[in-house]
Write a protein that holds these residues in place. Sequence first.
Motif, PDB file in Angstrom:
ATOM      1  N   HIS A 229      94.874  77.241  92.021  1.00  0.00           N
ATOM      2  CA  HIS A 229      93.815  78.221  91.797  1.00  0.00           C
ATOM      3  C   HIS A 229      93.221  78.592  92.973  1.00  0.00           C
ATOM      4  CE1 HIS A 229      94.303  75.547  88.103  1.00  0.00           C
ATOM      5  NE2 HIS A 229      93.659  76.679  87.260  1.00  0.00           N
ATOM      6  N   GLY A 230      92.959  79.848  93.335  1.00  0.00           N
ATOM      7  CA  GLY A 230      92.275  80.038  94.289  1.00  0.00           C
ATOM      8  C   GLY A 230      90.988  79.534  94.753  1.00  0.00           C
ATOM      9  N   LEU A 231      90.310  79.393  93.320  1.00  0.00           N
ATOM     10  CA  LEU A 231      88.893  78.816  93.585  1.00  0.00           C
ATOM     11  C   LEU A 231      88.837  77.230  93.649  1.00  0.00           C
ATOM     12  CD1 LEU A 231      86.913  80.627  90.616  1.00  0.00           C
ATOM     13  CD2 LEU A 231      86.514  80.821  93.133  1.00  0.00           C
ATOM     14  N   CYS A 232      90.158  76.560  93.325  1.00  0.00           N
ATOM     15  CA  CYS A 232      90.292  75.198  93.852  1.00  0.00           C
ATOM     16  C   CYS A 232      90.224  75.050  95.469  1.00  0.00           C
ATOM     17  CB  CYS A 232      91.520  74.469  93.232  1.00  0.00           C
ATOM     18  SG  CYS A 232      91.760  72.716  93.434  1.00  0.00           S
ATOM     19  N   VAL A 250      74.884  68.532 100.713  1.00  0.00           N
ATOM     20  CA  VAL A 250      75.160  69.801  99.796  1.00  0.00           C
ATOM     21  C   VAL A 250      73.980  71.007  99.888  1.00  0.00           C
ATOM     22  CG1 VAL A 250      76.897  68.993  98.337  1.00  0.00           C
ATOM     23  CG2 VAL A 250      74.666  68.970  97.761  1.00  0.00           C
ATOM     24  N   SER A 251      72.899  70.354  99.953  1.00  0.00           N
ATOM     25  CA  SER A 251      71.791  71.245  99.772  1.00  0.00           C
ATOM     26  C   SER A 251      71.487  71.899 101.056  1.00  0.00           C
ATOM     27  CB  SER A 251      70.250  70.383  99.570  1.00  0.00           C
ATOM     28  OG  SER A 251      70.069  69.497 100.765  1.00  0.00           O
ATOM     29  N   ARG A 252      72.002  71.790 102.065  1.00  0.00           N
ATOM     30  CA  ARG A 252      71.888  72.693 103.313  1.00  0.00           C
ATOM     31  C   ARG A 252      72.991  74.070 103.329  1.00  0.00           C
ATOM     32  NH1 ARG A 252      73.641  69.581 108.772  1.00  0.00           N
ATOM     33  NH2 ARG A 252      72.739  71.437 109.534  1.00  0.00           N
ATOM     34  N   VAL A 253      73.594  74.125 102.167  1.00  0.00           N
ATOM     35  CA  VAL A 253      74.533  75.542 102.104  1.00  0.00           C
ATOM     36  C   VAL A 253      73.535  76.213 101.266  1.00  0.00           C
ATOM     37  CG1 VAL A 253      76.384  76.327 100.783  1.00  0.00           C
ATOM     38  CG2 VAL A 253      76.459  74.128 101.666  1.00  0.00           C
ATOM     39  N   ARG A 254      73.561  77.740 101.964  1.00  0.00           N
ATOM     40  CA  ARG A 254      72.642  78.717 101.155  1.00  0.00           C
ATOM     41  C   ARG A 254      73.537  79.829 100.776  1.00  0.00           C
ATOM     42  NH1 ARG A 254      69.722  75.533 100.950  1.00  0.00           N
ATOM     43  NH2 ARG A 254      67.729  75.273 101.672  1.00  0.00           N
ATOM     44  N   ALA A 255      74.837  79.891 101.484  1.00  0.00           N
ATOM     45  CA  ALA A 255      75.662  80.908 100.789  1.00  0.00           C
ATOM     46  C   ALA A 255      76.975  80.605 101.223  1.00  0.00           C
ATOM     47  CB  ALA A 255      75.399  82.453 101.376  1.00  0.00           C
ATOM     48  N   TYR A 256      78.114  81.084 100.593  1.00  0.00           N
ATOM     49  CA  TYR A 256      79.721  80.580 100.900  1.00  0.00           C
ATOM     50  C   TYR A 256      80.443  81.918 100.469  1.00  0.00           C
ATOM     51  CZ  TYR A 256      83.997  78.043 100.521  1.00  0.00           C
ATOM     52  OH  TYR A 256      85.260  77.589 100.820  1.00  0.00           O
ATOM     53  N   THR A 257      81.012  82.611 101.282  1.00  0.00           N
ATOM     54  CA  THR A 257      81.867  83.810 101.270  1.00  0.00           C
ATOM     55  C   THR A 257      83.459  83.302 101.516  1.00  0.00           C
ATOM     56  OG1 THR A 257      79.925  85.017 101.347  1.00  0.00           O
ATOM     57  CG2 THR A 257      82.208  86.182 101.709  1.00  0.00           C
ATOM     58  N   THR A 258      84.240  84.072 100.901  1.00  0.00           N
ATOM     59  CA  THR A 258      85.593  84.054 101.432  1.00  0.00           C
ATOM     60  C   THR A 258      86.429  85.203 100.797  1.00  0.00           C
ATOM     61  OG1 THR A 258      87.470  82.461 101.744  1.00  0.00           O
ATOM     62  CG2 THR A 258      86.904  82.678  99.401  1.00  0.00           C
ATOM     63  N   ARG A 259      87.534  85.395 101.526  1.00  0.00           N
ATOM     64  CA  ARG A 259      88.436  86.450 101.019  1.00  0.00           C
ATOM     65  C   ARG A 259      89.955  85.483 100.724  1.00  0.00           C
ATOM     66  NH1 ARG A 259      92.833  89.170 103.446  1.00  0.00           N
ATOM     67  NH2 ARG A 259      91.910  88.882 105.439  1.00  0.00           N
ATOM     68  N   PHE A 260      90.405  85.439  99.803  1.00  0.00           N
ATOM     69  CA  PHE A 260      91.750  84.904  99.273  1.00  0.00           C
ATOM     70  C   PHE A 260      92.774  85.862  99.774  1.00  0.00           C
ATOM     71  CE2 PHE A 260      88.580  83.956  95.890  1.00  0.00           C
ATOM     72  CZ  PHE A 260      88.580  82.629  95.988  1.00  0.00           C
ATOM     73  N   ALA A 261      93.348  85.128 100.858  1.00  0.00           N
ATOM     74  CA  ALA A 261      94.494  85.749 101.744  1.00  0.00           C
ATOM     75  C   ALA A 261      95.875  85.202 101.510  1.00  0.00           C
ATOM     76  CB  ALA A 261      94.035  85.494 103.219  1.00  0.00           C
ATOM     77  N   GLY A 262      96.023  84.233 100.605  1.00  0.00           N
ATOM     78  CA  GLY A 262      97.476  83.784 100.377  1.00  0.00           C
ATOM     79  C   GLY A 262      97.370  82.478  99.128  1.00  0.00           C
ATOM     80  N   VAL A 263      98.711  82.177  98.856  1.00  0.00           N
ATOM     81  CA  VAL A 263      98.647  81.372  98.009  1.00  0.00           C
ATOM     82  C   VAL A 263      98.736  79.674  98.522  1.00  0.00           C
ATOM     83  CG1 VAL A 263      99.606  82.967  96.272  1.00  0.00           C
ATOM     84  CG2 VAL A 263     101.196  81.372  97.425  1.00  0.00           C
ATOM     85  N   VAL A 264      98.609  78.777  97.706  1.00  0.00           N
ATOM     86  CA  VAL A 264      98.662  77.279  97.874  1.00  0.00           C
ATOM     87  C   VAL A 264      99.473  76.866  96.929  1.00  0.00           C
ATOM     88  CG1 VAL A 264      97.641  75.045  98.202  1.00  0.00           C
ATOM     89  CG2 VAL A 264      96.477  77.056  99.147  1.00  0.00           C
TER      90      VAL A 264
END
Length: 307
Positions: A229-232, A250-264
């Motif tokens: 799964h990409g979200l994995c 974990v409380s230091r994270v404010r936002a997390y962005t990605t583009r799914f570029a390929g499979v695993v």
Amino acid sequence: MPIDVAKATAAPPRTTELTWDHKDVQLYHLGIGAGAPTPEKEHPATDPDELRYTLESALHVLPSFATVAGTGSPLLEQGRERGEGRAVAGGMAAPGIDVDLAAVLHGGQTVTVHRPLPVRGRATQTSTVPAVYDKTKAAVIVLRSEVADDDGPLWTCDTQIFVRGEGGFGGDRGPSARIQVPERAPDLTTERRIREDQALLYRLSGDWNPLHADPSFAKLAGFDRPILHGLCSYGVALKAVVDTALDGDVSRVRAYTTRFAGVVFPGETLRLRLWRDAPRPGRIQVLVTAADRDDAPVLADTVVDHT
């Protein structure tokens, strides 16, 4: 046209009640590799820092849990029967949207955290389609889910769905999210091995798409074997960033962005390159590749905003 842009973007918000508890959080963390050996921890299963992901009395919640909290994957919820081929959950069930899963790809994901996620929760999710972009040969549907409990906003998820063959309707192309990789060497490089059974475990958090479990279904989709799964991959990468660059907090994270570029493929190793303060303080840029396939791209245009 299966996508009626005006109807989809003008539709009233849809609301869903979400509930989760420590077992859901622990299962998700195990599904993204919590407790497994890493280059930094040879024997992590009982390491105090790692137990914060797996032991209920010490538990904290990785922000990417927002992508599965309460209802499973925000991208799709597909039955276990092979013949079901329609996206029916969340924003994909919005008025004006009727697309076949065979044409759908998960293009990108952003989670914005308004405060630390609780270990147990009951909240209301409000879903809208703020935009549909025309990429000529494809359409990109933006699904937005805003989640709040009695104490106020918890998180916002923006999911970009790439639908092949649905472009060319004369709409806005949308903003470019491409981010230039820094020319300097990364500040940190680490690797995370994906277990052979990782997708089987991760899917228990709610994404039952047989593409990630059934070899014959994967072949129909053009793959030699089931893919992760990409979200994995998204969760694995964020956990690695938190553990190696944010002091495990974990409380230091404010936002997390990605583009799914390929499979695993399960059994492969992800290589993560991290640049701190790129391009500004409080932001970590990340490039994730498949180490076993000559660093084939996996996650691109990836940033973690933090305190």
